[in-house]
Design an enzyme around this catalytic site. Sequence first.
Site, PDB file in Angstrom:
ATOM      1  N   SER A   1       0.811  -1.249  -0.005  1.00  0.00           N
ATOM      2  CA  SER A   1       0.072   0.110  -0.106  1.00  0.00           C
ATOM      3  C   SER A   1       0.930   1.188   0.109  1.00  0.00           C
ATOM      4  CB  SER A   1      -0.956   0.247   1.140  1.00  0.00           C
ATOM      5  OG  SER A   1      -1.950   1.019   0.929  1.00  0.00           O
TER       6      SER A   1
ATOM      7  N   LYS B   1      -0.604  -4.333  -3.224  1.00  0.00           N
ATOM      8  CA  LYS B   1      -1.880  -3.533  -3.048  1.00  0.00           C
ATOM      9  C   LYS B   1      -2.148  -2.095  -3.718  1.00  0.00           C
ATOM     10  CE  LYS B   1      -5.068  -2.221   0.582  1.00  0.00           C
ATOM     11  NZ  LYS B   1      -5.276  -0.828   0.246  1.00  0.00           N
TER      12      LYS B   1
END
Length: 524
Positions: A426, A451
């Site tokens: 992320s 992600k």
Amino acid sequence: MCSTLILNGLAMRKGPCRAVKESVESARVFLRQNHSVQVCLTTASSDRPNELSGGASLLCGWGRKQRVTALRWGRQLWCLPAALESFDAGEVAEQLSHWQASIKRRGLVFILSSLIVTGALASFALQPSLSLTEENLLFLEAWRTVDRAYVDKSFNGQSWFRYREDALKKEPMKTREETYAAIRKMLATLDDPFTRFLEPEKFKSLQSGTNGAVTGVGLEVGFNTSDSSTSNTDLVVVSPVSGGPAARAGVLPGDVITAIDGVPTHGMGLYDAARRLQGPVQSQVELTLLKKDATTPSTITVLREKITLNPVTWRLCEMKQNDGSAPLKLGYIRLSTFNQNSSSAVKKAIETLQESGAAAFILDIRNNSGGLFPSGVEIAKMWLDKGVIVYIADSMGVRDIYDTDGDSAISTKEPLAVLVNKGTASASEILAGALKDNKRAVILGEPTFGKGRIQSVFQLSDGSGMAVTIARYETPAHINIDKVGITPDRPLPAVLPMDEEAFCRCIEDPNADCNVSFTSLFSR
């Protein structure tokens, strides 16, 4: 009869097409002055549509005791020259979308009028305008949040308006739990594990986590969509909190959690799993794990603790030189999460190490599963004198660009190595991608988690909330890392610990198995 249409603030009539590019209020005045009609446009504002269980309707006066139905659809208000006793808003919305594409400059209301005359709307079923309950309104609030914010405007290939109408008719919403269940069912149709509903206590827990404190075993979990050997619904350890109970028990990134306290996790939601992992301090939780390359799962028992998320640790390491000259000073910075304190803590670490004579930096974001997106952007700015940090894209392409002009830069010249692994996810991948594509750092390790979606958290009126995927991000080189990850420049030259003291011992002791040279860390 003068047939009149109001569309996005434009007042139009049959015959020579005339329009007024003003607000809906101005259009109302225009109609009164030019057509001697009475038009009701005041029961709903122009930018907030009425939401009713069976549709949205307004009955307005038209001429001499004639009636008109004004149908509000999104930001549009359609005045139809007939009284509609019933209709279904989902059906009408789809029809209006089709009609709008067919409307030309002349005769545009004739299409609507003829459809009404032929009875195209006569079979629609209308529930009473005032039939919305408090539970219906909460469901509609959640539906509207997804409608406005969700990244995929096809909504996984379904009619989002039709789903709303069908749910209001068919889903039980007499209690708050039934409404929550309806919202969860609605979100499940998107087939997006990162878009999820949060009950009030879970929403509060999420907020406390980004503020720097959480109670549990110290695990970040997710769905490993980048590993073909696991199912998209398998609960996978993204990263254990450094020094936390799970890390001390030997839990590693990539371990599959097959059960929590004997409850199978296959298909379990992320926040259901988080709820089961959390509990009173010193209480026990049993984890059943499937280790990488193992064929059978094993079970461990972990004591819950209060986890303080200290996002940054650092240390000055001294690397001995073969020519006998003064040791080379390296600044090691371990960044474990992105919360409200991360950017200020990294800034302090860089400045402190610079004052201590650091000639190069190692930024360790292994097992950093992300956190607050703005924090990742701010930390990237500290290392770059200029350049794009990340592109924000949706189904229509790039919609926003985060870049820097160097105003926040602290260290732009010293050699920089960034350490990553499959627990890097992320916001960490945003940071690593920005430093790699701008050729500011050497990326060492293994491919990251992958992600590449961005969620925003929305609070609903009853204290519950939703995490909704609002966009995907691309690196400065326009690489979509979702399910792929950041590819490092090179593997790590040795197995390096993530504890700052142990890391420095590897750097400083030439006889250590984990000892590495300056060249092996920083050369491209």
